[in-house]
Design an enzyme around this catalytic site. Structure first.
Site, mmCIF file in Angstrom:
data_model
loop_
_atom_site.group_PDB
_atom_site.id
_atom_site.type_symbol
_atom_site.label_atom_id
_atom_site.label_comp_id
_atom_site.label_asym_id
_atom_site.label_seq_id
_atom_site.Cartn_x
_atom_site.Cartn_y
_atom_site.Cartn_z
ATOM 1 C CB CYS A 48 -0.948 0.087 1.231
ATOM 2 S SG CYS A 48 -1.835 1.404 1.568
ATOM 3 C CB CYS A 51 -0.733 1.885 5.782
ATOM 4 S SG CYS A 51 -1.221 0.644 4.961
ATOM 5 C CB CYS A 97 -5.117 -0.378 1.908
ATOM 6 S SG CYS A 97 -4.143 -0.943 3.215
ATOM 7 C CB CYS A 100 -4.408 2.954 5.815
ATOM 8 S SG CYS A 100 -4.114 2.924 4.160
ATOM 9 C CB CYS A 120 -8.066 -2.496 -12.593
ATOM 10 S SG CYS A 120 -7.446 -1.406 -13.833
#
Ligand code: FE
Length: 132
Positions: A48, A51, A97, A100, A120
């Site tokens: 991510c 985070c 995510c 976060c 995607c």
């Protein structure tokens, strides 16, 4: 489930670059073929971009021809949250995510077997950790 990270949008603004903030926190989309990972073929893990949670493996990356990095599945389903997105007169499933809550991209059902899914993602929503 990973421990959640909660920050105010003001805090995210301090931490992230302007372009990252606009996609990760404001659900923007980078233009196709402009990101750094759509054609990226190194072995490793995609994290991510906000985070650092590990999200996707290069083993599950495939060339979708869309101009965005595409994966058939996350490292594990608990790394992402799927959420209905009806913006722009389209019915899509947004991918966030799970740690976060940042926007990563969308998932579509036209991916390769066996999952049949195509995650995607925006390159800018991801960071890459090369396999040692
Ligand atoms: Fe995150």
């Amino acid at each position: 489930m990973p421990e959640k990270i909660e920050k105010s949008e003001e805090e995210w603004k301090q931490i992230l670059s302007r372009d990252k903030f606009l996609v990760l926190r404001k659900k923007g989309t980078e233009p196709a073929f402009t990101g750094k990972y759509h054609n990226h073929k190194e072995k490793g893990t995609y994290l991510c971009g906000a985070c650092g949670q590990e999200l996707f493996s290069s083993d599950d990356k495939f060339d979708s021809g869309t101009g965005w990095p595409s994966f058939s599945k996350p490292i594990s389903e608990d790394r992402v949250v799927r959420q209905e997105d009806n913006s722009y007169f389209m019915k899509r499933t947004e991918v966030l995510c799970s740690r976060c809550g940042s926007h990563l991209g969308h998932v579509f059902d036209d991916g390769p077997k066996p999952t049949g899914e195509r995650f995607c993602m925006n390159s800018i929503s991801l960071d890459f950790k090369k396999e040692d």
